[in-house]
Design an enzyme around this catalytic site. Structure first.
Site, PDB file in Angstrom:
ATOM      1  N   TYR A 110       5.984   3.868  11.745  1.00 24.72           N
ATOM      2  CA  TYR A 110       6.313   2.443  11.561  1.00 24.72           C
ATOM      3  C   TYR A 110       6.866   1.806  12.829  1.00 24.72           C
ATOM      4  O   TYR A 110       6.977   0.584  12.918  1.00 24.72           O
ATOM      5  CB  TYR A 110       7.343   2.251  10.427  1.00 24.72           C
ATOM      6  CG  TYR A 110       6.919   2.795   9.076  1.00 24.72           C
ATOM      7  CD1 TYR A 110       5.583   3.064   8.793  1.00 24.72           C
ATOM      8  CD2 TYR A 110       7.853   3.028   8.083  1.00 24.72           C
ATOM      9  CE1 TYR A 110       5.198   3.576   7.559  1.00 24.72           C
ATOM     10  CE2 TYR A 110       7.482   3.532   6.843  1.00 24.72           C
ATOM     11  CZ  TYR A 110       6.154   3.810   6.593  1.00 24.72           C
ATOM     12  OH  TYR A 110       5.787   4.310   5.370  1.00 24.72           O
TER      13      TYR A 110
ATOM     14  N   LYS B 104       9.066  10.563   8.025  1.00 19.92           N
ATOM     15  CA  LYS B 104       7.766  11.227   7.799  1.00 19.92           C
ATOM     16  C   LYS B 104       7.143  11.718   9.097  1.00 19.92           C
ATOM     17  O   LYS B 104       7.268  11.061  10.140  1.00 19.92           O
ATOM     18  CB  LYS B 104       6.810  10.253   7.100  1.00 19.92           C
ATOM     19  CG  LYS B 104       7.438   9.541   5.920  1.00 19.92           C
ATOM     20  CD  LYS B 104       6.489   8.666   5.145  1.00 19.92           C
ATOM     21  CE  LYS B 104       7.269   7.805   4.150  1.00 19.92           C
ATOM     22  NZ  LYS B 104       7.673   6.498   4.708  1.00 19.92           N
TER      23      LYS B 104
ATOM     24  N   HIS C  46       3.239  12.744   6.231  1.00 22.82           N
ATOM     25  CA  HIS C  46       2.891  11.339   5.950  1.00 22.82           C
ATOM     26  C   HIS C  46       1.508  11.204   5.287  1.00 22.82           C
ATOM     27  O   HIS C  46       1.331  10.456   4.328  1.00 22.82           O
ATOM     28  CB  HIS C  46       2.954  10.535   7.255  1.00 22.82           C
ATOM     29  CG  HIS C  46       3.155   9.069   7.074  1.00 22.82           C
ATOM     30  ND1 HIS C  46       3.799   8.283   7.995  1.00 22.82           N
ATOM     31  CD2 HIS C  46       2.794   8.228   6.069  1.00 22.82           C
ATOM     32  CE1 HIS C  46       3.816   7.033   7.562  1.00 22.82           C
ATOM     33  NE2 HIS C  46       3.216   6.978   6.397  1.00 22.82           N
TER      34      HIS C  46
HETATM   35  P1  NDP Z   1       5.940  -3.508  -1.164  1.00 22.50           P
HETATM   36  O1  NDP Z   1       5.103  -3.258  -2.357  1.00 22.50           O
HETATM   37  O2  NDP Z   1       7.312  -3.004  -1.133  1.00 22.50           O
HETATM   38  O3  NDP Z   1       5.912  -5.075  -0.899  1.00 22.50           O
HETATM   39  C1  NDP Z   1       6.539  -5.638   0.208  1.00 22.50           C
HETATM   40  C2  NDP Z   1       6.156  -7.110   0.293  1.00 22.50           C
HETATM   41  O4  NDP Z   1       6.691  -7.824  -0.811  1.00 22.50           O
HETATM   42  C3  NDP Z   1       6.675  -7.775   1.536  1.00 22.50           C
HETATM   43  O5  NDP Z   1       5.699  -8.701   1.971  1.00 22.50           O
HETATM   44  C4  NDP Z   1       7.940  -8.490   1.064  1.00 22.50           C
HETATM   45  O6  NDP Z   1       8.147  -9.634   1.841  1.00 22.50           O
HETATM   46  C5  NDP Z   1       7.577  -8.848  -0.346  1.00 22.50           C
HETATM   47  N1  NDP Z   1       8.713  -8.842  -1.280  1.00 22.50           N
HETATM   48  C6  NDP Z   1       9.751  -7.964  -1.333  1.00 22.50           C
HETATM   49  N2  NDP Z   1      10.561  -8.225  -2.368  1.00 22.50           N
HETATM   50  C7  NDP Z   1      10.039  -9.308  -2.997  1.00 22.50           C
HETATM   51  C8  NDP Z   1      10.430 -10.062  -4.128  1.00 22.50           C
HETATM   52  N3  NDP Z   1      11.511  -9.730  -4.841  1.00 22.50           N
HETATM   53  N4  NDP Z   1       9.664 -11.125  -4.477  1.00 22.50           N
HETATM   54  C9  NDP Z   1       8.572 -11.455  -3.772  1.00 22.50           C
HETATM   55  N5  NDP Z   1       8.136 -10.776  -2.696  1.00 22.50           N
HETATM   56  C10 NDP Z   1       8.871  -9.708  -2.303  1.00 22.50           C
HETATM   57  O7  NDP Z   1       5.104  -2.989   0.113  1.00 22.50           O
HETATM   58  P2  NDP Z   1       5.075  -1.789   1.144  1.00 22.50           P
HETATM   59  O8  NDP Z   1       3.629  -1.442   1.296  1.00 22.50           O
HETATM   60  O9  NDP Z   1       5.871  -2.108   2.320  1.00 22.50           O
HETATM   61  O10 NDP Z   1       5.731  -0.543   0.383  1.00 22.50           O
HETATM   62  C11 NDP Z   1       7.118  -0.293   0.373  1.00 22.50           C
HETATM   63  C12 NDP Z   1       7.502   0.861   1.273  1.00 22.50           C
HETATM   64  O11 NDP Z   1       6.854   2.060   0.897  1.00 22.50           O
HETATM   65  C13 NDP Z   1       7.082   0.698   2.741  1.00 22.50           C
HETATM   66  O12 NDP Z   1       7.826  -0.301   3.402  1.00 22.50           O
HETATM   67  C14 NDP Z   1       7.248   2.104   3.233  1.00 22.50           C
HETATM   68  O13 NDP Z   1       8.609   2.380   3.466  1.00 22.50           O
HETATM   69  C15 NDP Z   1       6.690   2.895   2.044  1.00 22.50           C
HETATM   70  N6  NDP Z   1       5.241   3.210   2.200  1.00 22.50           N
HETATM   71  C16 NDP Z   1       4.872   4.529   2.353  1.00 22.50           C
HETATM   72  C17 NDP Z   1       3.547   4.867   2.565  1.00 22.50           C
HETATM   73  C18 NDP Z   1       3.148   6.302   2.758  1.00 22.50           C
HETATM   74  O14 NDP Z   1       2.006   6.566   3.184  1.00 22.50           O
HETATM   75  N7  NDP Z   1       3.997   7.260   2.461  1.00 22.50           N
HETATM   76  C19 NDP Z   1       2.475   3.850   2.610  1.00 22.50           C
HETATM   77  C20 NDP Z   1       2.964   2.496   2.368  1.00 22.50           C
HETATM   78  C21 NDP Z   1       4.286   2.219   2.154  1.00 22.50           C
HETATM   79  P3  NDP Z   1       9.600  -9.943   2.540  1.00 22.50           P
HETATM   80  O15 NDP Z   1       9.867  -8.815   3.496  1.00 22.50           O
HETATM   81  O16 NDP Z   1       9.381 -11.238   3.222  1.00 22.50           O
HETATM   82  O17 NDP Z   1      10.580 -10.016   1.405  1.00 22.50           O
END
Ligand code: NDP
Length: 322
Positions: free
Chosen positions: A60, A88, A121
């Site tokens: 990241y 990871k 990862h």
């Molecule tokens: P999420 O499903 O957590 O969604 C994040 C998005 O939703 C952002 O655009 C955020 O915007 C918005 N958001 C957050 N809270 C709210 C809310 N209450 N209402 C409306 N919008 C909201 O996405 P991710 O794909 O980032 O998944 C979460 C985490 O999982 C990652 O950040 C990472 O740490 C992990 N991950 C792990 C992976 C792996 O391969 N192991 C792959 C993908 C993710 P804003 O920031 O503007 O609030």
């Protein structure tokens, strides 16, 4: 089973027990694409939101910033031993001799002496400088047993407390369980009402492996907008909760920990207010019945080369199990 713990702010935050006997807080802050704001988001999450679990990864590119946020929270009085920090091991480091140097680099970036959880990862080795999509030769054979032995060594040397995997299939998990001396405590997978992945959740539960649900809101740009899904929205209005809270609560009620990402202070604090109430069974079930099940994070850009392989399709990435 979830159990209750109390944070400094006396907010009741549930946690799950891992095979190792350690506990993982039911909700953590995601940091993918958090960018240079990661330090502020992490600090706000811990100090003001009551989060005790932070999810990050070398890939990241935010570990230094996350480390600053953690440090600021510790300066504000939170104890390191009360935090649960996950990182990871990236695909370029998936050969035995690279595992320990990669972990040491991650600890240095985070300014920490140990991690609570270190995850593989993705289960594919990439060549240094691999392009997206990969050129021929970029995706390479992974020595899963050799890598896992090194991960186990990190636990023995107390550099990490638990180890686990992400983005595994049943086939790969069975292979790992065939030689693991230290069991994977956690399997982190994409899971939300638009991609339940019941099969993997059940298999993990049967083996006592805890699941962390990633992208619980449907992920970010290019993802699936579950925040505006009509079923989610209807349930949120009915319960006087926000769509984000409904999605996070659904994940916890399935027995998974969950790591929503936000850089917005109000949403960070909103997403963790999911304790002390339940989704009624009928609403939980309605979320389980959302149609059009599909992955957002399918790995095509990272791993698929249609002409040269070894992964010629998304189905190959997931061992044709979907
Ligand atoms: P999420 O499903 O957590 O969604 C994040 C998005 O939703 C952002 O655009 C955020 O915007 C918005 N958001 C957050 N809270 C709210 C809310 N209450 N209402 C409306 N919008 C909201 O996405 P991710 O794909 O980032 O998944 C979460 C985490 O999982 C990652 O950040 C990472 O740490 C992990 N991950 C792990 C992976 C792996 O391969 N192991 C792959 C993908 C993710 P804003 O920031 O503007 O609030």
């Amino acid at each position: 089973m979830a159990q209750a713990t109390f944070t400094a702010e006396d907010q009741k935050i549930e946690s799950f027990r891992l095979l190792s006997g350690h506990t993982i807080p039911a909700i953590g802050l995601g940091t993918w694409r958090a960018g240079s704001q990661a330090d502020n988001s992490v600090k706000i999450a811990i100090v003001e939101g009551g989060y005790r679990h932070i999810d990050t990864a070398w890939e990241y590119g935010v570990q230094e910033s996350v480390g600053h946020g953690v440090k600021a929270a510790i300066h504000a009085g939170v104890e390191r031993r009360d935090l649960f920090i996950t990182s990871k091991l990236w695909c370029t480091e998936l050969s035995p001799e690279r595992v320990r140097p990669a972990l040491l680099n991650t600890l240095q970036q985070l300014q920490l002496e140990y991690l609570d959880l270190y995850l593989i990862h993705w289960p594919f080795r990439l060549a240094d400088g691999a392009s997206r999509p990969p050129k021929p030769g970029d995706v390479q054979e992974m020595d899963m047993e050799g890598v896992w032995r090194e991960m186990e060594g990190l636990v023995k040397d107390k550099l990490v407390r638990d180890i686990g995997v992400c983005n595994f299939t049943l086939k790969k998990m069975n292979k790992l369980l065939g030689f693991a001396e230290t069991m994977p405590s956690v399997c982190q997978m994409e899971m939300h009402p638009g991609w339940r992945n019941d099969k993997m959740l059940e298999a993990c539960k049967q083996n006592g492996i805890h699941v962390t649900a990633y992208s619980p809101l449907g992920s970010q740009e290019g993802g699936r907008d579950l925040i505006h899904d009509e079923t989610v929205d209807r349930i949120a209005k009915k319960l006087s909760k926000t769509p984000g809270q409904v999605l996070v609560k659904w994940a916890i009620q399935r027995g998974t920990s969950v790591i929503p990402k936000s850089n917005n202070p109000d949403r960070i604090k909103e997403n963790i207010k999911v304790f002390g109430w339940e989704l009624p069974q009928e609403d939980f079930q309605a979320l389980c019945n959302i149609p059009d099940q599909k992955r957002v994070l399918h790995g095509e850009q990272l791993f698929v080369n249609k002409n040269a392989g070894p992964l010629r399709s998304v189905a190959d990435v997931w061992d044709h199990e979907d």
